[in-house]
Design a protein around this motif. Structure first.
Motif, PDB file in Angstrom:
ATOM      1  N   ASP B 149       0.822  -1.200   0.000  1.00  0.00           N
ATOM      2  CA  ASP B 149       0.000   0.000   0.000  1.00  0.00           C
ATOM      3  C   ASP B 149       0.858   1.254   0.000  1.00  0.00           C
ATOM      4  O   ASP B 149       0.663   2.169  -0.801  1.00  0.00           O
ATOM      5  CB  ASP B 149      -0.910  -0.032   1.231  1.00  0.00           C
ATOM      6  N   CYS B 150       1.831   1.298   0.900  1.00  0.00           N
ATOM      7  CA  CYS B 150       2.705   2.466   0.980  1.00  0.00           C
ATOM      8  C   CYS B 150       3.523   2.598  -0.292  1.00  0.00           C
ATOM      9  O   CYS B 150       3.679   3.698  -0.840  1.00  0.00           O
ATOM     10  CB  CYS B 150       3.613   2.337   2.203  1.00  0.00           C
ATOM     11  N   GLY B 151       4.029   1.479  -0.790  1.00  0.00           N
ATOM     12  CA  GLY B 151       4.803   1.482  -2.030  1.00  0.00           C
ATOM     13  C   GLY B 151       3.991   2.021  -3.200  1.00  0.00           C
ATOM     14  O   GLY B 151       4.495   2.797  -4.016  1.00  0.00           O
ATOM     15  N   SER B 152       2.731   1.621  -3.254  1.00  0.00           N
ATOM     16  CA  SER B 152       1.862   2.100  -4.337  1.00  0.00           C
ATOM     17  C   SER B 152       1.669   3.598  -4.281  1.00  0.00           C
ATOM     18  O   SER B 152       1.643   4.281  -5.302  1.00  0.00           O
ATOM     19  CB  SER B 152       0.496   1.416  -4.267  1.00  0.00           C
ATOM     20  N   ALA B 167       8.167   8.988   3.729  1.00  0.00           N
ATOM     21  CA  ALA B 167       8.480   8.944   5.162  1.00  0.00           C
ATOM     22  C   ALA B 167       7.977   7.648   5.783  1.00  0.00           C
ATOM     23  O   ALA B 167       8.664   7.011   6.584  1.00  0.00           O
ATOM     24  CB  ALA B 167       7.859  10.150   5.866  1.00  0.00           C
ATOM     25  N   GLU B 168       6.784   7.251   5.378  1.00  0.00           N
ATOM     26  CA  GLU B 168       6.212   6.010   5.909  1.00  0.00           C
ATOM     27  C   GLU B 168       7.037   4.806   5.486  1.00  0.00           C
ATOM     28  O   GLU B 168       7.257   3.889   6.279  1.00  0.00           O
ATOM     29  CB  GLU B 168       4.785   5.818   5.387  1.00  0.00           C
ATOM     30  N   MET B 169       7.479   4.811   4.223  1.00  0.00           N
ATOM     31  CA  MET B 169       8.257   3.675   3.718  1.00  0.00           C
ATOM     32  C   MET B 169       9.575   3.554   4.496  1.00  0.00           C
ATOM     33  O   MET B 169       9.993   2.455   4.846  1.00  0.00           O
ATOM     34  CB  MET B 169       8.525   3.837   2.216  1.00  0.00           C
ATOM     35  N   LEU B 170      10.191   4.671   4.778  1.00  0.00           N
ATOM     36  CA  LEU B 170      11.442   4.628   5.551  1.00  0.00           C
ATOM     37  C   LEU B 170      11.168   4.057   6.940  1.00  0.00           C
ATOM     38  O   LEU B 170      11.932   3.239   7.465  1.00  0.00           O
ATOM     39  CB  LEU B 170      12.063   6.023   5.668  1.00  0.00           C
ATOM     40  N   GLU B 171      10.064   4.478   7.522  1.00  0.00           N
ATOM     41  CA  GLU B 171       9.650   3.992   8.839  1.00  0.00           C
ATOM     42  C   GLU B 171       9.430   2.477   8.808  1.00  0.00           C
ATOM     43  O   GLU B 171       9.881   1.747   9.709  1.00  0.00           O
ATOM     44  CB  GLU B 171       8.348   4.714   9.214  1.00  0.00           C
ATOM     45  N   ILE B 172       8.735   2.024   7.773  1.00  0.00           N
ATOM     46  CA  ILE B 172       8.459   0.590   7.627  1.00  0.00           C
ATOM     47  C   ILE B 172       9.764  -0.197   7.512  1.00  0.00           C
ATOM     48  O   ILE B 172       9.959  -1.214   8.189  1.00  0.00           O
ATOM     49  CB  ILE B 172       7.584   0.336   6.370  1.00  0.00           C
ATOM     50  N   LEU B 173      10.669   0.290   6.666  1.00  0.00           N
ATOM     51  CA  LEU B 173      11.933  -0.423   6.460  1.00  0.00           C
ATOM     52  C   LEU B 173      12.750  -0.452   7.746  1.00  0.00           C
ATOM     53  O   LEU B 173      13.366  -1.473   8.080  1.00  0.00           O
ATOM     54  CB  LEU B 173      12.729   0.229   5.322  1.00  0.00           C
TER      55      LEU B 173
END
Lengths: 228, 261
Positions: B149-152, B167-173
């Motif tokens: 979802d975030c990637g999309s 920012a969310e993707m960095l947080e997820i990783l």
């Protein structure tokens, strides 16, 4: 296992109820710790740093988060009547419909309740009813989704038991889950809420009202921000 | 980054009899069929799938880990959904769908658990200890809820919403990095497990996330980057995934379809 079991939760929340119902159904002794969601405890934040949410199960020093993960953990870690069926296909079906009940029924219904009147709300109500119809069909004349006994899917779908009170709070005139359209689901709701083990951890109408009191604005905002 | 290129292996039985309906561009995305014999599989398993779907790939990885023969059926989703798919998954109308003796099992993580339970004599992806299983389910659920979802949003959006997705993707990783720690696999003592299978299919998407988000996984989450490389070399994973370039091109196709610049 004789290690202490604690459940951090918010009494009145359907997510917390799923975890509690599982514990009750398996006959596990536990201590319920009421969390003030506006002022989360250090215990909660330390053991669920990723989501910072309730319910959170602490079994000894083992922390388990996410309501359905907790339900499966309780089923597997403790003796007592199994919540999931034994046949792999039936288990897969129970998991599939549990996910459906949580994502497409409870969640959609929640959005429908707290979205102001208008086209968006009408669409959400229609979607909720379509999805409830599938759950209605799943009951297929049985007492519970699990058959004669309350099972995993019943616990996952338990949020539907909250609906009458929530609709009252939201000022809904005609229920989304009316008896004419959903006779099996309404009967199931009665059976579920009067089940001995479940009753012991089901909040009363007043407790549910208290839980949602003062939250209406926040719920409306939350509903708006929720993705499809 | 990953250099898996399973497209170089054209399986001999990528004939039209294997697909549910004729494909328009078979040579662009050949079916990543299993290594086992081309006749109807002895385990009576059929997988309805879409070549680049990370969700379908989880199932392919699980089947490969278990050495289970199956019939791979490519659903040409860009052209429409087949009758068989619609009948097998009427609720969500999505792939992957596993048919076992004709009976459908839907939702990738549910399918993987099903395979563990229906084929108990094969290497399991979930560990046996209830607490370890709960951890695995939690993290697979985390990957499921967050990554795709975030990637999309990263490649679909622009401006502020895209910055938010970044920012969310960095947080997820970073969160996944913390969970992985110094373990070889997310499965820890169990070895390659449920969470590894759940997350591995997203590793070819890293390059695209990096391009759209302007960051480097190796800088933001070096342990995840190293894990991605390790996992990419594992046979079950290598033969189930497509190259980062192919994924990037696919995103380009999707963007055109959605009318996104």
């Amino acid at each position: 296992m004789s290690e202490p079991v604690k459940l951090l939760g918010s009494f009145g929340s359907p997510f917390t109820h799923r975890a509690e119902a599982a514990l009750r159904l398996k006959g596990v002794a536990y201590e319920f710790i009421q969390e003030d969601l506006g002022n989360k405890s250090e215990l909660l934040l330390r053991h669920n740093p990723v989501h910072k949410k309730v319910p959170l199960l602490l079994h000894g020093d083992r922390a388990v988060a996410e309501s359905l993960v907790i339900v499966e953990y309780v089923d597997e870690a403790f003796d007592g009547p199994p919540l999931l069926p034994s046949d792999p296909l039936a288990r897969a079906a129970a998991r599939f419909w549990a996910q459906f009940a949580v994502d497409r029924c409870s969640r959609t219904l929640f959005k429908a309740l707290w979205t102001p009147d208008g086209e968006a709300r009408r669409g959400l109500v229609a979607e909720t009813k379509e999805n409830l119809a599938l759950m209605e069909a799943r009951l297929d004349g049985r007492r519970f989704f699990g058959g004669d006994q309350v099972g995993y899917l019943d616990v996952a779908a338990s949020g539907l038991a909250w609906l009458p009170v929530l609709e009252e709070l939201a000022g809904v005139e005609r229920s989304m889950m009316g008896e004419e359209e959903f006779p099996a689901l309404c009967r199931w709701r009665g059976e579920y809420t009067s089940h001995e083990a479940v009753k012991a951890c089901l909040p009363s109408r007043d407790q549910i009202v208290a839980f949602y009191a003062g939250m209406k604005e926040r719920l409306v905002l939350h509903a708006r921000s929720m993705q499809k | 980054m990953l250099s898996c290129s399973p497209t170089s292996t054209h399986h001999p039985h990528s004939t039209s009899s294997q697909h549910s309906h004729p494909q328009t561009q078979t040579d662009r995305h050949p079916s990543n069929a299993p290594t086992m014999a081309s006749e109807k599989s002895s385990s009576d398993l059929t997988l309805l799938d879409f070549w680049v779907s990370p969700f379908g790939q989880r199932v392919r990885i699980a089947l490969a880990e278990k050495s289970l023969p199956y019939e791979y059926v490519e659903e040409d989703l860009l052209a429409g959904k087949s009758e068989r798919l619609l009948q097998s998954n009427p609720v969500h109308k999505k792939i992957p769908v596993l048919l076992h003796g004709g009976k459908p099992v839907n939702e990738s993580l549910i399918i993987v658990q099903y395979l563990d339970e229906a084929f108990p004599d094969t290497p399991s992806l979930l560990p046996s200890d209830p607490y370890a299983r709960a951890q695995a389910r939690f993290w697979a659920d985390y990957v499921d809820k967050k990554v795709y979802d975030c990637g999309s949003r990263l490649w679909k959006l622009k401006g502020e919403p895209q910055a938010q997705a970044r920012a969310e993707m960095l947080e997820i990783l970073k969160t996944l990095e913390t969970e992985l720690g110094d373990k070889e696999f997310f499965g820890g003592e169990h070895g390659f497990g449920f969470v590894d299978a759940a997350f591995a299919p997203f590793t070819p998407w890293f390059m695209s996330y990096e391009k759209y988000g302007e960051f480097k996984v190796a800088e933001v989450a070096p342990k995840i980057a190293a894990w991605a490389e390790r996992v990419g070399k594992r046979e079950s994973v290598a033969k189930s995934l497509y190259s980062p370039d192919k994924v990037y091109d696919f995103i380009g196709v999707l963007k055109k379809m959605y009318g996104i610049e």
